[in-house]
Design a protein around this motif. Structure first.
Motif, PDB file in Angstrom:
ATOM      1  N   GLY A   1     -11.983   4.395  51.772  1.00 50.95           N
ATOM      2  CA  GLY A   1     -12.445   5.485  52.630  1.00 50.95           C
ATOM      3  C   GLY A   1     -11.407   5.859  53.664  1.00 50.95           C
ATOM      4  O   GLY A   1     -10.945   5.016  54.435  1.00 50.95           O
TER       5      GLY A   1
ATOM      6  N   VAL B   1     -12.864   5.491  60.394  1.00 46.30           N
ATOM      7  CA  VAL B   1     -12.718   4.029  60.389  1.00 46.30           C
ATOM      8  C   VAL B   1     -11.512   3.605  59.554  1.00 46.30           C
ATOM      9  O   VAL B   1     -10.684   2.799  59.995  1.00 46.30           O
ATOM     10  CB  VAL B   1     -14.014   3.361  59.855  1.00 46.30           C
TER      11      VAL B   1
ATOM     12  N   GLU C   1      -9.489   6.962  48.581  1.00 45.60           N
ATOM     13  CA  GLU C   1     -10.463   7.956  49.076  1.00 45.60           C
ATOM     14  C   GLU C   1     -10.938   8.821  47.910  1.00 45.60           C
ATOM     15  O   GLU C   1     -10.133   9.371  47.177  1.00 45.60           O
ATOM     16  CB  GLU C   1      -9.803   8.813  50.178  1.00 45.60           C
ATOM     17  N   GLN C   2     -12.263   8.967  47.805  1.00 47.57           N
ATOM     18  CA  GLN C   2     -12.799   9.737  46.670  1.00 47.57           C
ATOM     19  C   GLN C   2     -12.656  11.249  46.848  1.00 47.57           C
ATOM     20  O   GLN C   2     -12.574  11.991  45.873  1.00 47.57           O
ATOM     21  CB  GLN C   2     -14.261   9.376  46.420  1.00 47.57           C
TER      22      GLN C   2
ATOM     23  N   ASN D   1     -16.080  12.790  57.326  1.00 51.18           N
ATOM     24  CA  ASN D   1     -16.936  13.931  57.672  1.00 51.18           C
ATOM     25  C   ASN D   1     -16.409  14.730  58.853  1.00 51.18           C
ATOM     26  O   ASN D   1     -16.956  15.778  59.184  1.00 51.18           O
ATOM     27  CB  ASN D   1     -18.365  13.452  57.958  1.00 51.18           C
TER      28      ASN D   1
ATOM     29  N   PRO E   1     -20.773  20.536  62.358  1.00 54.73           N
ATOM     30  CA  PRO E   1     -19.971  20.617  63.587  1.00 54.73           C
ATOM     31  C   PRO E   1     -19.751  19.243  64.191  1.00 54.73           C
ATOM     32  O   PRO E   1     -20.675  18.433  64.234  1.00 54.73           O
ATOM     33  CB  PRO E   1     -20.855  21.452  64.516  1.00 54.73           C
ATOM     34  N   HIS E   2     -18.547  18.980  64.623  1.00 54.34           N
ATOM     35  CA  HIS E   2     -18.233  17.702  65.277  1.00 54.34           C
ATOM     36  C   HIS E   2     -17.820  17.953  66.718  1.00 54.34           C
ATOM     37  O   HIS E   2     -16.764  18.504  66.975  1.00 54.34           O
ATOM     38  CB  HIS E   2     -17.151  16.963  64.483  1.00 54.34           C
ATOM     39  N   TYR E   3     -18.695  17.573  67.632  1.00 56.74           N
ATOM     40  CA  TYR E   3     -18.465  17.742  69.071  1.00 56.74           C
ATOM     41  C   TYR E   3     -18.008  16.399  69.614  1.00 56.74           C
ATOM     42  O   TYR E   3     -18.816  15.495  69.838  1.00 56.74           O
ATOM     43  CB  TYR E   3     -19.756  18.180  69.775  1.00 56.74           C
TER      44      TYR E   3
ATOM     45  N   ASN F   1     -12.437   7.385  43.179  1.00 50.22           N
ATOM     46  CA  ASN F   1     -13.652   6.654  43.543  1.00 50.22           C
ATOM     47  C   ASN F   1     -13.437   5.157  43.301  1.00 50.22           C
ATOM     48  O   ASN F   1     -13.120   4.747  42.180  1.00 50.22           O
ATOM     49  CB  ASN F   1     -14.823   7.170  42.699  1.00 50.22           C
ATOM     50  N   PHE F   2     -13.615   4.367  44.336  1.00 47.15           N
ATOM     51  CA  PHE F   2     -13.404   2.918  44.243  1.00 47.15           C
ATOM     52  C   PHE F   2     -14.140   2.305  43.046  1.00 47.15           C
ATOM     53  O   PHE F   2     -13.612   1.432  42.353  1.00 47.15           O
ATOM     54  CB  PHE F   2     -13.875   2.278  45.551  1.00 47.15           C
TER      55      PHE F   2
ATOM     56  N   TYR G   1     -27.199  11.249  56.899  1.00 45.57           N
ATOM     57  CA  TYR G   1     -27.926  10.531  57.952  1.00 45.57           C
ATOM     58  C   TYR G   1     -28.781   9.425  57.329  1.00 45.57           C
ATOM     59  O   TYR G   1     -29.600   9.723  56.444  1.00 45.57           O
ATOM     60  CB  TYR G   1     -28.867  11.481  58.704  1.00 45.57           C
TER      61      TYR G   1
ATOM     62  N   ARG H   1     -20.168   4.191  59.407  1.00 44.27           N
ATOM     63  CA  ARG H   1     -21.567   4.647  59.435  1.00 44.27           C
ATOM     64  C   ARG H   1     -22.260   4.489  58.089  1.00 44.27           C
ATOM     65  O   ARG H   1     -23.461   4.302  58.027  1.00 44.27           O
ATOM     66  CB  ARG H   1     -21.652   6.085  59.911  1.00 44.27           C
TER      67      ARG H   1
ATOM     68  N   TYR I   1     -26.406   5.638  62.203  1.00 39.39           N
ATOM     69  CA  TYR I   1     -25.739   6.836  62.690  1.00 39.39           C
ATOM     70  C   TYR I   1     -24.873   6.481  63.895  1.00 39.39           C
ATOM     71  O   TYR I   1     -25.377   5.984  64.899  1.00 39.39           O
ATOM     72  CB  TYR I   1     -26.744   7.931  63.097  1.00 39.39           C
ATOM     73  N   PHE I   2     -23.586   6.708  63.778  1.00 36.60           N
ATOM     74  CA  PHE I   2     -22.674   6.517  64.915  1.00 36.60           C
ATOM     75  C   PHE I   2     -21.957   7.831  65.159  1.00 36.60           C
ATOM     76  O   PHE I   2     -21.554   8.502  64.206  1.00 36.60           O
ATOM     77  CB  PHE I   2     -21.584   5.490  64.587  1.00 36.60           C
TER      78      PHE I   2
ATOM     79  N   THR J   1     -18.474   9.736  66.396  1.00 36.62           N
ATOM     80  CA  THR J   1     -17.099   9.400  66.013  1.00 36.62           C
ATOM     81  C   THR J   1     -16.473   8.407  66.997  1.00 36.62           C
ATOM     82  O   THR J   1     -15.811   7.449  66.579  1.00 36.62           O
ATOM     83  CB  THR J   1     -16.255  10.689  65.931  1.00 36.62           C
TER      84      THR J   1
END
Ligand SMILES: Cc1cc2nc3c(=O)[nH]c(=O)nc-3n(C[C@H](O)[C@H](O)[C@H](O)COP(=O)(O)OP(=O)(O)OC[C@H]3O[C@@H](n4cnc5c(N)ncnc54)[C@H](O)[C@@H]3O)c2cc1C
Length: 375
Positions: free
Chosen positions: A14, A18, A38-39, A46, A63-65, A222-223, A316, A347, A353-354, A356
């Motif tokens: 991945g 992380v 990475e697949q 994300n 959206p990533h805030y 894909n692993f 999620y 995550r 759910y974490f 970033t």
């Protein structure tokens, strides 16, 4: 035909936040070679953003805030990007009117058509609306006990049902509890004071992080298709889903997914803030115009509409007793494989759910453990 072998000191499954953070730290501070598998066709997980055919930078997976609970993470990421201020303003569309969201004093005044003379006045008003519920355990009870039924019905109930496909009564209170409720007039979406966006986007920031001769990247892989050909001499980091890793021994973990529909317009802006929530109208939950936060200078703009779905990419984790019990069983296997030098983080791997910044903090903490063990 000879089989391709995927070998390195360290294998990382991945290339999300992380995977990139750990690859950076392991290669620069432990001097070990890393191979990231990475697949998808890109890094950044994300958080990935890219320019569309009109040159507009948009967030492909929602959206990533970015905001920071700790200065340590902000400092770490500042090695790989410059910043622009992150002003995220969200509004909720209820009965044809846009209200500030998270709920604050302006929302309450506008919705109930009143004017608070003081903070105490507001507190007394909210107290008169609250429903007494001892130890609210689910998402419905939590909001009823904090804001009463009118706000719950108009702002939370249908949004939660649309988002999760589950009644708020059957969801942990942590779901609706994630959004703050404010006794002030702060219009911003997040509470954190440290709010910044990477100036040239998330993808650029993570690409810079892993731009290192000791890091090799293998995309579109894909692993699980190459698992038997993967060899590491030190250890492996796995950031995918645990159920698949353990061949679904305890069954499938459930996730909520999303479909995104993007629309491009030749206009400066369509909305007056980055996000509109639609609790009671349409099949989509929110409409996002990310240009409000990327601050890109362009004559086009992109709107994304989010349609929740039970099939598709895992976005999620669905937090209820059944899924948590299942994950706890997998957690015992996760702890055991550490003896085989395999570490789960992120995550997906932690079924939690974490944000970033939180996941990056966990990756840095894991690195400190690995450093002691493998130096
Ligand atoms: C819709 C949405 C909105 C969000 N908004 C925000 C926000 O506003 N602010 C914020 O701070 N955070 C936000 N987040 C959270 C943020 O996306 C995560 O915290 C972060 O991406 C987690 O990083 P990760 O590396 O654990 O996982 P990911 O980003 O999911 O990366 C994991 C990577 O592993 C790869 N992978 C998985 N399995 C395999 C396999 N078998 N083989 C090869 N590769 C594999 C995946 O393709 C992926 O690229 C949001 C998340 C979602 C879903």
């Amino acid at each position: 035909m000879k089989k391709k072998i995927y070998a390195s000191d360290v294998i990382i499954i991945g290339a999300g936040p992380v995977g990139c953070v750990l690859a950076n730290k392991i290669s620069t501070e432990l001097g070990l070679n890393c191979l990231i598998i990475e697949q998808r066709k890109h890094v950044a997980g994300n958080c990935y953003d890219e320019k569309n055919n009109k040159g507009v930078l948009y967030h492909k997976y929602g959206p990533h805030y970015l905001r920071f609970k700790s200065k340590r993470i902000f400092k770490f990421l500042s090695n790989f990007t410059e910043w622009i201020p992150g002003d995220y303003i969200v509004q909720s569309y209820v009965d044809k009117i846009l209200y500030p969201f998270p709920i604050n004093l302006d929302t309450l005044e506008k919705f109930f058509n009143i004017k608070f003379k003081s903070k105490n006045d507001a507190i007394n008003f909210i107290n008169s609306k609250k429903i007494k519920i001892k130890n609210p355990k689910n998402s419905e009870d939590l909001i009823l006990s904090k804001l009463g039924s009118e706000i719950y019905e108009k702002f939370y109930k249908n949004y939660t049902i649309k988002q999760w496909g589950i009644h708020p009564r059957k969801l942990s209170s942590s779901i609706t509890g994630r959004v703050p409720i404010r006794l002030n007039r702060d219009p911003y979406y997040v509470n954190e004071k440290l709010k910044f966006m990477p100036k040239h986007g998330f993808t650029k920031m993570f690409e810079t992080m892993i731009n290192n001769k000791n890091i090799k990247l293998c995309l579109n892989t894909n692993f699980f298709k190459i698992r038997n050909n993967v060899k590491f001499s030190k250890f492996m980091i796995y950031t995918g889903t645990p159920d698949k890793f353990f061949n679904f021994k305890y069954g499938k973990l459930n996730w909520r997914s999303l479909n995104f529909k993007f629309e491009t317009y030749k206009k400066d802006f369509i909305q007056n803030s980055v996000q509109y929530n639609f609790p009671n109208d349409y099949n989509f939950t929110r409409k996002v115009e990310i240009k409000h936060v990327t601050k890109q200078k362009t004559s086009y703009t992109v709107i994304s509409k989010e349609y929740p779905n039970s099939k598709g990419d895992p976005y999620y984790p669905i937090i209820n007793d059944q899924n948590l019990n299942k994950f706890n069983k997998y957690k015992k296997l996760i702890d055991k494989v550490e003896n085989q030098n395999i570490f789960f983080e992120g995550r997906l791997a932690q079924y939690k759910y974490f944000n970033t910044d939180e996941v990056i903090e966990r990756a840095l903490d894991l690195f400190n453990i690995l450093k002691k063990k493998y130096k």
